[in-house]
Design an enzyme around this catalytic site. Structure first.
Site, PDB file in Angstrom:
ATOM      1  N   ARG A  36       0.842  -1.204   0.000  1.00 13.43           N
ATOM      2  CA  ARG A  36       0.000   0.000   0.000  1.00 13.43           C
ATOM      3  C   ARG A  36       0.877   1.253   0.000  1.00 13.43           C
ATOM      4  NH1 ARG A  36      -1.326   1.889   4.668  1.00 13.43           N
ATOM      5  NH2 ARG A  36      -2.114  -0.031   5.550  1.00 13.43           N
ATOM      6  N   TYR A  45     -15.284  17.870 -15.242  1.00 10.89           N
ATOM      7  CA  TYR A  45     -15.835  16.515 -15.272  1.00 10.89           C
ATOM      8  C   TYR A  45     -16.935  16.360 -14.213  1.00 10.89           C
ATOM      9  CZ  TYR A  45     -15.978  11.453 -14.661  1.00 10.89           C
ATOM     10  OH  TYR A  45     -16.392  10.152 -14.544  1.00 10.89           O
ATOM     11  N   ASP A  59      -6.533  19.146 -14.502  1.00 10.94           N
ATOM     12  CA  ASP A  59      -6.941  17.803 -14.893  1.00 10.94           C
ATOM     13  C   ASP A  59      -6.578  17.662 -16.371  1.00 10.94           C
ATOM     14  OD1 ASP A  59      -8.316  15.530 -15.758  1.00 10.94           O
ATOM     15  OD2 ASP A  59     -10.010  15.854 -14.409  1.00 10.94           O
ATOM     16  N   LYS A  97      -8.459   6.648 -19.027  1.00  7.72           N
ATOM     17  CA  LYS A  97      -8.731   7.191 -20.356  1.00  7.72           C
ATOM     18  C   LYS A  97      -7.523   6.991 -21.275  1.00  7.72           C
ATOM     19  CE  LYS A  97     -12.413   8.291 -18.095  1.00  7.72           C
ATOM     20  NZ  LYS A  97     -12.635   9.605 -17.511  1.00  7.72           N
TER      21      LYS A  97
HETATM   22  C1  LIG Z   1     -13.111  10.095 -16.240  1.00  4.51           C
HETATM   23  C2  LIG Z   1     -12.601  11.373 -15.749  1.00  4.51           C
HETATM   24  C3  LIG Z   1     -12.326  11.570 -14.389  1.00  4.51           C
HETATM   25  C4  LIG Z   1     -12.618  10.512 -13.343  1.00  4.51           C
HETATM   26  O1  LIG Z   1     -11.822   9.391 -13.523  1.00  4.51           O
HETATM   27  P1  LIG Z   1     -12.241   7.891 -13.105  1.00  4.51           P
HETATM   28  O2  LIG Z   1     -11.048   7.095 -13.495  1.00  4.51           O
HETATM   29  O3  LIG Z   1     -13.485   7.544 -13.865  1.00  4.51           O
HETATM   30  O4  LIG Z   1     -12.492   7.904 -11.644  1.00  4.51           O
HETATM   31  C5  LIG Z   1     -11.820  12.804 -14.011  1.00  4.51           C
HETATM   32  N1  LIG Z   1     -11.597  13.786 -14.910  1.00  4.51           N
HETATM   33  C6  LIG Z   1     -11.859  13.621 -16.215  1.00  4.51           C
HETATM   34  C7  LIG Z   1     -11.589  14.738 -17.159  1.00  4.51           C
HETATM   35  C8  LIG Z   1     -12.368  12.420 -16.685  1.00  4.51           C
HETATM   36  O5  LIG Z   1     -12.640  12.283 -17.990  1.00  4.51           O
END
Ligand SMILES: *Cc1c(COP(=O)(O)O)cnc(C)c1O
Length: 413
Positions: free
Chosen positions: A60, A112, A184, A209
């Site tokens: 962890r 998001y 982000d 993603k």
């Molecule tokens: C999908 C996404 C998130 C969240 O990520 P998860 O892996 O689904 O928890 C945050 N920011 C953006 C821009 C995203 O597309």
């Protein structure tokens, strides 16, 4: 903090990053000479001797497979260190916990949906003071930052409208006000945008993603510009237990090796798709910073080294085929764009933000963010360009046909 002159990596540095992504940890196994670094699943590690631990003791807190991914992501983003966590939302959670209670956050209003929900919920519980601001309105964001804040949360290009904001300008203002800046960077990945070079303190990713890129792992990461912040984030990650499993990290590292190669194809296809949408009569408006007609084209060209894989558009609505029905018709007709959440994978997807990704926002918040019923978001994959274009053209033609005013024959008698 001065404005960074060239936010984009030089061609030499870019070449180095491509190679580093491909070769991360290759041929470093001292025991067997394995070409790909072995995945270390062990939850614990022996001490060398009494009172003397090795680099890792418990998975962890850290393990070799996660460390390789963290170090690679930190290098690609130009940060001092990074932490890989169980999801993109775990990354956002980690940042809010690291920040501490009762701090004021100024967040972009069209981030998001999950991050929006997290901030709204923490605000309702009295944990954080959050203000959502339209960062395309310079007066508004300058005023919001001047009111005092600890953290500015940006997402550029934004989801799903692909609005682009000036990271360097905002970071300079935020730093002067004593605030840290988070970007982000999920939509573009380090292949297309390097927020730390533009002045960001932290970069957040949903590695689910484009970084993994194959829609088969959920993951997240936070990369810090500063070594002290990186260490604090690592401490909080261990304390909260947000860390990502070694097996998932190994898979994401494999995806990351092809990031730059995939991204070239994604972009080529996304540009072609955006052009087709712009010319089609069934489409009222296209959102893609790569189009010269986009109001964000100049800023995106300056700030990014590519325009990414996501294209959004609003369909033409008529009394015969109102917004949501037009979207439903398009989704039914399309064969090569699967109706699903998520983005950035090799396969093309279509999503309807109002009923899918952004459903957790209130209708008012959606309206304010400009997310209407006729808006669809395409995550353009790496299938053959002509196949994607043919599929889209055929489906849009069918939508246009159904949108035509109904025949008057019924009223003739
Ligand atoms: C999908 C996404 C998130 C969240 O990520 P998860 O892996 O689904 O928890 C945050 N920011 C953006 C821009 C995203 O597309």
């Amino acid at each position: 903090m001065t404005l960074v002159e060239s936010p984009k990596p030089s061609s030499v540095r870019r070449r180095r990053l491509v190679t580093e992504a491909v070769r991360a940890g290759i041929a470093t196994d001292p025991v067997h000479g394995a070409v790909v670094p072995p995945t270390v699943l062990s939850s614990n590690f022996t001490f060398k001797r009494f009172g003397e631990k090795r680099r890792f003791d418990y998975a962890r807190s850290g393990n070799p497979t996660r460390a390789l991914l963290e170090e690679t992501l930190a290098r690609l983003e130009g940060g001092a260190g990074g932490v890989c966590v169980a999801s993109g939302m775990a990354a956002a959670t980690l940042v809010t916990q690291w920040l501490g209670p009762n701090r004021r956050v100024v967040a972009q209003h069209d981030i998001y949906g999950g991050c929006h929900r997290l901030f709204v919920t923490l605000k309702a519980r009295g944990v954080l003071d959050v203000d959502f601001v339209d960062f395309t309105d310079e007066l508004a964001w300058r005023r919001a930052i001047a009111d005092g804040c600890a953290l500015v949360w940006l997402e550029t290009p934004s989801n799903p409208l692909l609005r682009v904001v000036d990271i360097a300008q905002i970071a300079e203002t935020a730093h002067a006000a004593g605030a840290k800046v988070v970007v982000d960077n999920t939509f573009l990945s380090p292949a297309n945008q390097q927020p730390i070079a533009l002045g960001a303190d932290l970069v957040v990713h949903s590695t689910t993603k484009s970084i993994n890129g194959h829609s088969d792992v959920v993951g997240g990461a936070v990369i810090a510009a500063d070594a002290e912040d990186a260490e604090a984030l690592d401490w909080w990650c261990n304390c909260l237990g947000l860390s990502q499993s070694p097996a998932d990290c190994a898979q994401i590292t494999r995806g990351l090796r092809t990031l730059h190669a995939r991204w070239r194809l994604h972009e080529e296809n996304a540009r072609a798709v955006a052009q087709l949408l712009e010319e089609h009569p069934a489409v009222a408006r296209v959102h893609y910073p790569g189009l010269p007609s986009s109001p964000y084209h100049a800023l995106a060209t300056r700030q990014q080294s590519g325009y990414g894989a996501i294209v959004s558009c609003e369909l033409v609505c008529t009394p015969a085929l109102p917004g949501e029905d037009a979207v439903a018709a398009l989704c039914e007709e399309l064969q090569l764009f699967s109706l699903a959440e998520s983005l950035g994978g090799v396969e093309s997807l279509i999503a309807h933000p109002a009923t899918m990704t952004h459903l957790s926002m209130t209708p008012e918040a959606r309206a304010e963010a400009g997310i209407g019923e006729s808006l669809v978001r395409l995550s353009v994959g790496i299938e053959a360009t002509d196949d994607l274009l043919a599929d889209l053209r055929r489906a849009l033609d069918a939508v246009a046909e159904r949108a035509r005013p109904r025949a008057r024959a019924a009223f003739a008698g």
